[in-house]
Design a protein around this motif. Structure first.
Motif: not given
Ligand code: ZN
Ligand code: MN
Length: 458
Positions: A429-441, A447-458
């Motif tokens: 959730m911390f990482l999701v928050g960081q991405v959201m901040r970068k994308l200005e919400g 979708e962010v969560k899914e993209a993060l998990i996908k990237e982390l598990k690469k």
């Protein structure tokens, strides 16, 4: 060997009708969770001299169910007495219907999938749907160290509709599909809650096996039926019905393999042991000494009355499924999910109306309902549509920007990423928050969560 036999299954389904008063008296029929023996009177306690008066709404409900499953509704019908003694039946007889039920000779279609996933429609005959009264409820308990049986007559004489199918089902899967179809129809026409856990719908499958070799010796369908049948009683879920039937098929095949014939009997389902257990040998119709109920005159219905009831039947599941595919351009899969339950179907119909004004397609709304499963009991259809509209305007970030932001956040927060990979899932959730901040919400959190998990598990 099971493959040597054809499975023959018929279903008796009992449904408690949702009327205010009981079948033959004015006591409240809403007994669930009430203090025992508070909804009773001389009629439903079966006291001598008490006279029954039939509940018109219950009769109409049972005729409507018949109409919904393509039955005839005879204009001349009556009630009969089914005589037997049991402590939960204080009169010593149940008022039921023998040879002239309110509905007969119908059918309904079930849809079944083959092993290869191919769908087909099968017609299941419905012999009859007759109206009767429920019994009291027995509870086996220990009071002051003594084993006793407690009787609650609140349920005694609650209107009960019995729907009897033809022995048309050939597998536990078909029986389950049929029971679910009846459940769906009953709830569509609003005549019962059909709540299996509360016991307002109860399934009793009849199961027997027919040797495939014998079958070839006769052409007459009726003659193909085995000489015995086993009735499974008191099953309170679709899953248990399926399990109990499959257990029976195996048990009976083993008996037949030995050259014996299974006993004609009633068996119950023991959910702890996962097996059926013998309860009693099954009575024949003549054991009940049926005769016309002398305290209730026979009925003669006018055709106009029957036609008036027919007009009250709402759109039924099959028609709704077709309309949702045709009018809303939905896949059969989506339409099936949305029409399974009448509340959901009505909700979706409502939401599409609001969606039209908000320029949302039915498919967009269907996707949200199916994937995000909003609580339709709490969120109004118009509110849901508003939310979908708002989030579709907000989530303007494209996939590339999203992926770029995800990669950046992970490389800037290596420690957090490692923690997540080692099992600290909360850090996501911390990482999701960081991405959201970068994308200005401007992204959808899921979708962010899914993209993060996908990237982390690469
Ligand atoms: Zn009563
Ligand atoms: Mn019955």
């Amino acid at each position: 060997m099971i493959d040597d036999y054809e499975v023959i299954i018929g279903l008796e389904i009992h449904v408690e009708l949702k009327t205010q008063s009981k079948m033959f008296c004015s006591c409240s029929a809403e007994y669930f969770g009430e203090k025992p023996n508070t909804h009773t009177c001389p009629v439903c306690l079966g006291l001598p001299g008490a006279m029954p008066v039939a509940n018109l709404l219950a009769i109409q409900y049972s005729q409507m169910l018949g109409m919904a499953v393509n039955c005839d509704n005879p204009l001349n019908t009556k009630f009969d007495r089914k005589n037997y003694f049991y402590p939960d039946l204080p009169k010593g007889f149940q008022i039921s219907q023998y040879d002239l039920p309110f509905s007969q000779n119908g059918f309904t279609n079930i849809s079944i999938k083959s092993d290869k996933g191919i769908k087909s429609i099968k017609r299941i005959g419905i012999t009859r749907a007759h109206l009767e009264e429920d019994t009291g409820k027995l509870t086996h308990a220990t009071v002051d160290g003594k084993k006793v049986t407690l009787i609650d007559y609140n349920r005694s004489s609650v209107p009960l509709l019995e729907i009897v199918s033809e022995p048309d089902m050939r597998s536990a899967e078909e029986a389950k599909a049929y029971a679910q179809k009846i459940h769906q129809i009953v709830r569509y026409i609003g005549i019962s809650d059909a709540d299996m856990e509360e016991g307002s719908m109860r399934i009793e499958p009849n199961v027997s096996l027919c040797s495939r070799n014998n079958k070839n010796t006769t052409n007459n369908t009726n003659n193909k039926l085995p000489s015995y049948k086993v009735e499974l009683k008191n099953i309170n879920s679709f899953k248990f019905a399926e399990k109990a039937i499959n257990f029976e098929i195996k048990r009976q095949a083993e008996i037949l393999d030995r050259g014996e014939t299974p006993i004609q009997e009633t068996r119950g389902w023991n959910e702890n042991k996962n097996e059926t257990v013998s309860q009693r040998s099954k009575e024949e119709a003549h054991d009940y000494r049926y005769f016309p109920e002398p305290d209730i005159p026979p009925f003669v219905f006018a055709k106009k009355y029957i036609d008036g009831l027919k007009a009250k039947i709402p759109e039924l599941p099959d028609a709704k499924l077709e309309r949702f595919q045709k009018d809303y351009q939905l896949s059969e899969y989506d339409a099936e999910i949305l029409t399974r339950d009448i509340e959901m179907a009505d909700y979706f119909d409502e939401a599409t109306k609001a969606g039209k004004e908000a320029d949302l397609t039915p498919k967009q709304i269907a996707n949200v309902i199916i994937n995000k499963k909003p609580d339709i009991g709490k969120i109004l259809p118009a509110t849901l549509v508003k939310d979908i509209k708002a989030s579709s305007q907000k989530a303007t970030v494209n996939q590339n920007d999203l992926n770029k932001a995800v990669e950046e956040v992970i490389s800037e927060n290596k420690k957090a990423a490692e923690d997540y990979m080692s099992g600290k899932e909360n850090i996501l959730m911390f990482l999701v928050g960081q991405v959201m901040r970068k994308l200005e919400g401007k992204a959808d959190a899921n979708e962010v969560k899914e993209a993060l998990i996908k990237e982390l598990k690469k």
